[in-house]
Motif scaffolding. Structure first.
Motif, short mmCIF file in Angstrom:
data_model
loop_
_atom_site.label_atom_id
_atom_site.label_comp_id
_atom_site.label_asym_id
_atom_site.label_seq_id
_atom_site.Cartn_x
_atom_site.Cartn_y
_atom_site.Cartn_z
N TYR A 1 0.99 -0.92 -0.24
CA TYR A 1 -0.29 -0.15 -0.60
C TYR A 1 1.11 0.82 0.37
CZ TYR A 1 0.90 -0.67 5.17
OH TYR A 1 1.46 -0.59 6.60
N PRO A 2 0.64 2.04 -0.50
CA PRO A 2 1.26 3.76 -0.87
C PRO A 2 0.95 4.26 1.41
CG PRO A 2 -0.90 3.63 -1.80
CD PRO A 2 -1.22 2.09 -1.04
N ALA A 3 2.41 4.43 1.45
CA ALA A 3 1.56 4.95 2.88
C ALA A 3 2.38 6.27 3.27
CB ALA A 3 3.92 4.26 3.97
N ALA A 4 2.75 7.01 2.43
CA ALA A 4 2.70 8.60 2.40
C ALA A 4 1.18 9.04 1.99
CB ALA A 4 4.00 8.46 1.32
N LEU A 5 0.71 7.84 0.43
CA LEU A 5 -0.42 8.62 0.26
C LEU A 5 -1.54 8.86 1.63
CD1 LEU A 5 -2.26 9.58 -1.44
CD2 LEU A 5 -3.10 7.69 -2.56
N LEU A 6 -1.43 8.01 2.03
CA LEU A 6 -2.82 6.67 3.25
C LEU A 6 -1.95 7.88 4.28
CD1 LEU A 6 -2.51 3.34 3.59
CD2 LEU A 6 -4.15 4.76 2.84
N LEU A 7 -1.23 8.51 4.83
CA LEU A 7 -0.61 9.23 5.74
C LEU A 7 -1.31 10.73 5.48
CD1 LEU A 7 2.94 8.41 7.36
CD2 LEU A 7 0.85 8.10 8.06
N GLU A 8 -1.22 11.19 4.16
CA GLU A 8 -2.71 12.25 4.23
C GLU A 8 -3.84 12.42 4.69
OE1 GLU A 8 -2.33 12.80 -0.81
OE2 GLU A 8 -0.69 12.70 -0.89
N SER A 9 -4.05 10.72 5.01
CA SER A 9 -5.94 11.18 5.58
C SER A 9 -5.68 10.24 6.90
CB SER A 9 -6.37 10.16 5.00
OG SER A 9 -6.87 10.57 3.79
N ALA A 10 -4.71 9.48 7.40
CA ALA A 10 -4.44 8.81 8.53
C ALA A 10 -3.18 9.91 9.76
CB ALA A 10 -3.82 7.86 8.43
N ASP A 11 -2.83 9.35 10.59
CA ASP A 11 -2.04 9.92 11.45
C ASP A 11 -0.86 8.84 11.85
OD1 ASP A 11 -3.71 11.90 11.94
OD2 ASP A 11 -5.09 10.81 14.17
N LEU A 12 -0.90 7.47 11.64
CA LEU A 12 -0.40 7.05 11.99
C LEU A 12 -0.27 5.45 10.92
CD1 LEU A 12 -0.43 5.90 15.82
CD2 LEU A 12 1.35 7.89 14.95
N ILE A 13 0.18 4.74 10.63
CA ILE A 13 0.70 3.83 9.58
C ILE A 13 1.05 2.25 10.37
CG2 ILE A 13 1.84 2.45 7.78
CD1 ILE A 13 -0.13 4.79 6.91
N MET A 14 0.36 1.30 10.20
CA MET A 14 0.66 -0.01 11.36
C MET A 14 1.16 -1.15 10.46
SD MET A 14 -1.08 -1.78 14.31
CE MET A 14 -1.94 -1.22 14.35
N PRO A 15 2.48 -1.22 9.89
CA PRO A 15 3.23 -2.21 9.36
C PRO A 15 2.33 -3.60 10.19
CG PRO A 15 4.90 -0.97 9.27
CD PRO A 15 3.21 -0.54 10.05
N ILE A 16 2.31 -4.77 9.30
CA ILE A 16 1.67 -5.63 9.87
C ILE A 16 2.57 -6.58 9.99
CG2 ILE A 16 0.22 -7.87 10.26
CD1 ILE A 16 -1.19 -4.58 11.14
N LEU A 17 3.65 -6.94 11.02
CA LEU A 17 5.05 -6.90 11.09
C LEU A 17 4.93 -8.85 11.06
CD1 LEU A 17 7.26 -4.30 11.46
CD2 LEU A 17 6.77 -5.26 9.28
N TYR A 18 3.94 -9.91 10.97
CA TYR A 18 4.37 -11.06 11.27
C TYR A 18 3.40 -11.96 10.44
CZ TYR A 18 -0.89 -9.02 12.48
OH TYR A 18 -2.03 -7.78 12.58
N ASP A 19 2.35 -13.52 10.21
CA ASP A 19 1.98 -13.96 8.99
C ASP A 19 3.47 -14.19 8.31
OD1 ASP A 19 0.69 -14.95 10.84
OD2 ASP A 19 -1.17 -13.88 9.75
N GLN A 20 4.93 -13.91 8.24
CA GLN A 20 5.97 -14.39 6.98
C GLN A 20 5.70 -15.34 6.98
OE1 GLN A 20 9.47 -14.45 9.02
NE2 GLN A 20 11.00 -14.91 6.46
N HIS A 21 5.50 -16.31 7.94
CA HIS A 21 4.73 -18.09 7.21
C HIS A 21 2.77 -17.82 7.78
CE1 HIS A 21 9.30 -18.46 6.59
NE2 HIS A 21 8.41 -19.52 5.52
#
Length: 162
Positions: A1-21
């Motif tokens: 997802y385009p994090a920079a674009l989302l931050l125009e409308s959101a305060d924070l971005i939360m990358p989901i850093l799980y489920d590699q498997h």
């Protein structure tokens, strides 16, 4: 997802850093440090670290030959490996605990050692805010280093979880 674009409308971005498997994949670590650093580093490079909340796992998966993969807690992992006399060992490459059984199952589980490493690596990237996924399934030793009484002390992990 385009994090920079989302931050125009959101305060924070939360990358989901799980489920590699994940449940439908081959068995393996839920969030190895190298995989987390690569994915988190991509987001930090894109938008900086101040508006990122790194989400880490507190659970594991048990893949079974003859049944669906299941989410497993740390306590259930301990019970299962004890009951089946199966060794629970740390994979050196991913720093993740895992076990496999001749009965046809393999599991990988997050614990306090892995979580500590993931947080340290995220801090090296400048990330200071964290979220934990699947509360109630965790290794209870996680709470030994997440202590609200130390809030604000940059030498402790707890300051980053609030």
């Amino acid at each position: 997802y385009p994090a920079a674009l989302l931050l125009e409308s959101a305060d924070l971005i939360m990358p989901i850093l799980y489920d590699q498997h994940w449940s439908a994949s081959a068995p393996g670590p839920i969030a190895s440090p190298d995989w987390v650093t690569q994915n988190l580093g991509t987001r930090v490079a894109e938008v900086g670290s101040a508006r990122i909340v790194a989400a880490f796992p507190l659970y594991g998966y048990r893949w079974r030959r003859a049944a669906e993969t299941e989410v497993i807690s740390f306590d259930d992992t301990r019970r299962l490996t004890t009951m089946t006399n199966t060794a629970l060992v740390r994979d050196h490459a991913s720093e993740t605990l895992h076990a496999s059984s001749p009965e046809g199952w393999e599991l990988w589980i997050s614990d306090h050692v892995l979580l500590d490493r993931l947080v340290r690596d995220a801090r090296q990237l400048g990330v200071r805010t964290f979220a934990l996924w699947r509360l109630g399934l965790e290794d209870q030793e996680v709470w030994d280093f997440i202590d609200p009484r130390t809030h604000g002390n940059p030498s402790t992990i707890s300051s980053s979880f609030w």
